[in-house]
Design an enzyme around this catalytic site. Structure first.
Site, mmCIF file in Angstrom:
data_model
loop_
_atom_site.group_PDB
_atom_site.id
_atom_site.type_symbol
_atom_site.label_atom_id
_atom_site.label_comp_id
_atom_site.label_asym_id
_atom_site.label_seq_id
_atom_site.Cartn_x
_atom_site.Cartn_y
_atom_site.Cartn_z
ATOM 1 N N SER A 257 0.833 -1.200 0.000
ATOM 2 C CA SER A 257 0.000 0.000 0.000
ATOM 3 C C SER A 257 0.865 1.245 0.000
ATOM 4 O O SER A 257 2.031 1.210 0.410
ATOM 5 C CB SER A 257 -0.921 -0.046 1.222
ATOM 6 O OG SER A 257 -0.790 1.123 1.989
ATOM 7 N N LYS A 258 0.272 2.314 -0.472
ATOM 8 C CA LYS A 258 1.023 3.564 -0.543
ATOM 9 C C LYS A 258 1.485 4.012 0.837
ATOM 10 O O LYS A 258 2.383 4.824 0.979
ATOM 11 C CB LYS A 258 0.151 4.659 -1.171
ATOM 12 C CG LYS A 258 -0.432 4.200 -2.502
ATOM 13 C CD LYS A 258 -0.178 5.143 -3.648
ATOM 14 C CE LYS A 258 -0.342 4.392 -4.961
ATOM 15 N NZ LYS A 258 -1.692 4.411 -5.502
ATOM 16 N N ARG A 259 0.830 3.485 1.870
ATOM 17 C CA ARG A 259 1.219 3.872 3.228
ATOM 18 C C ARG A 259 2.468 3.145 3.720
ATOM 19 O O ARG A 259 2.997 3.472 4.771
ATOM 20 C CB ARG A 259 0.061 3.622 4.195
ATOM 21 C CG ARG A 259 -0.925 4.774 4.214
ATOM 22 C CD ARG A 259 -2.211 4.300 4.818
ATOM 23 N NE ARG A 259 -2.632 3.091 4.123
ATOM 24 C CZ ARG A 259 -3.870 2.647 4.083
ATOM 25 N NH1 ARG A 259 -4.794 3.260 4.740
ATOM 26 N NH2 ARG A 259 -4.186 1.568 3.403
#
Ligand code: GLU
Length: 484
Positions: A257-259
């Site tokens: 995920s982008k996180r």
């Protein structure tokens, strides 16, 4: 007769090239090249809300940087962007409308939202319910006329065969089957703005472009039955489908995920930090595929030769940043100095460190580097203050024999002439200290390394001393002796 192999990478230019998309492109490329087929790039830009200026250029540029090439694309072929193919989609929408396989839908977004809310409150799975249900022909005509008059622009929906079974033998996952009744009702093939929806356009394009195999991420599995419905409605044979498994973060075990800030997920990031494209290619090529065996370093040519679609993995591919960096280090270590120096130059230049010794410094640190931008931190010793020692390093320096070693080396360095002060002559001086003092191994090298470089684990010692220069090396040793 089997169809000639033609595969495509079909990005939506909605952002930078992500590692997941790069993998899709890469596996399509390898599949095509392995089988002597054709690899094309088509731009799926019908989602105007998500369109990103420059998205297409950045996609192509980053693919090129990775070392991927293609045979057909919007650069060389007309109408390889979906936005340029609207008349083509219109033709097939009209055909389906004329055949009664699709119809105009006047239901408004508000009505759809209200219906969805009602269904959710009732615990039903949200689905579109045919707005003409139970209407006579006359009522139907009146309803349409009234809505037209009110200025409501219709969408076009495909009339779904709810008793149909939509199945395919997935190249990666094997038999997959969906029931028409679970698709959510008649779905939109043309939006109010006249643009086709993805699931419709993709079929028209794949068919007209003679795509033989659709290889893409498994986030598209649920789209495939809808696409099969369009193939059926238009009387076309569907291509083979292969859905590659999810990429997960090896640390969290969850979908990348982008996180996940501890990972570099955009190809642009690797490029900017000075990774070697060959290393990134190699790493991505093993995300969900491997040729068997222990070996992990493969050139592009080897990948092409070895690629076998039957070995696409069924279990999730783990993205491990540490492995990426290990692999990258393998490439940098083994690359020639010129390549790495060129990669490191912009970083040294920006830091004001592109001196006449710069190439030597790159040579010194090359064995340790995973990306060229690391050269700045690594060369700090040569350009900034002497680093603080860690507790562990202080403990080494408290050793009983340390002053003896340092004093002896200092004397040796002082006695060398400028001509003698060359990398090849420095190691023998250390050996001479050993002989003279009887101190050897760790007790000899560790204190010298720490005194000179401030680090326990640094690059090769004689070269470090040489690059630091005689004066500075002696100065570091002196300072250390004083502090003991
Ligand atoms: N434009 C789609 C995407 O970016 C392509 C899907 C497909 O390959 O069919 O996900």
């Amino acid at each position: 007769m089997t169809k000639p192999i033609r595969v495509r990478y079909a990005p939506s230019p909605t952002g930078l090239l992500h590692i997941g998309n790069a993998r899709t492109a890469l596996f399509n490329y390898l599949f095509a090249r392995h089988h002597g087929g054709t690899f094309l790039i088509r731009i799926e830009d019908t989602d105007r809300k998500r369109h990103v200026e420059d998205g297409e250029r950045s996609q192509l540029e980053n693919l090129r940087w990775l070392g991927i090439d293609w045979d057909e694309s919007p650069e060389t072929h007309e109408q390889y962007r979906q936005s340029e193919r609207l008349d083509i989609y219109q033709k097939y929408v009209d055909q389906l409308l004329a055949e009664g396989k699709a119809y105009k839908s006047y239901v408004t977004e508000e009505e759809l939202a209200a219906e969805r809310e009602r269904q959710e409150a009732a615990g039903e799975t949200p689905r579109y319910i045919n707005e003409y249900l139970g209407m006579s022909e006359d009522e139907k005509a009146a309803y349409m006329a009234e809505r037209e008059a009110a200025g409501i622009v219709p969408t076009v929906r495909l009339a779904v065969n709810e008793t149909g079974i939509y199945k395919w033998n997935d190249m990666v996952k094997g038999e997959i089957e969906f029931e028409g009744v679970n698709i959510g009702g008649d779905w939109v093939i043309q939006k109010r703005d006249g643009y086709p929806t993805y699931n419709f356009a993709v079929v028209v394009d794949d068919y007209l472009m003679n795509i033989s195999h659709v290889i893409r991420g498994d986030d598209h599995i649920a789209n495939t039955p809808k696409q099969l419905m369009v193939y059926e409605a238009l009387g076309w044979e569907a291509p083979e489908f292969g859905h590659m498994t999810l990429i997960i973060n090896s640390e969290t075990g969850k979908k990348l995920s982008k996180r996940d800030t501890n990972t570099l997920q955009f190809i642009e990031d690797y490029r900017r930090k000075g990774y070697m494209p060959e290393a990134v290619f190699n790493f991505i090529g093993l995300l969900g595929w491997n040729p068997g065996g222990e070996e992990e370093i493969f050139s592009r040519e080897q990948f092409i030769q070895l690629f076998d679609e039957n070995r696409l993995s069924k279990s999730p591919a783990a993205f491990d940043q540490k492995k990426m960096d290990w692999m990258s280090n393998e490439y940098i270590k083994n690359a020639d100095l010129e390549t790495i120096f060129n990669l490191a130059k912009p970083f040294l230049e920006e830091a004001g460190r592109l001196t006449d010794k710069a190439e030597k410094l790159v040579e010194l640190y090359k064995p340790q580097m995973s990306s060229a931008d690391q050269i700045v931190g690594l060369t700090d010793l040569f350009f900034s203050d002497f680093p603080e020692l860690t507790d562990e390093e202080k403990e080494v320096m408290a050793g009983e024999t340390v002053p003896t070693v340092l004093n002896a080396l200092k004397e040796k360095l002082e006695a060398m002439t400028d001509e003698e002060f060359q990398p090849d002559n420095i190691f023998p001086q250390i050996k001479a200290v050993q002989k003279e003092t009887g101190i050897k191994g760790k007790n000899l090298f560790m204190p010298i390394r720490i005194a000179v470089s401030g680090e326990m684990h640094g690059p090769e010692l004689p070269n470090t001393i040489y690059l630091l220069g005689r004066e500075k090396s002696i100065q570091h040793i002196d300072n250390m002796l004083k502090s003991l």
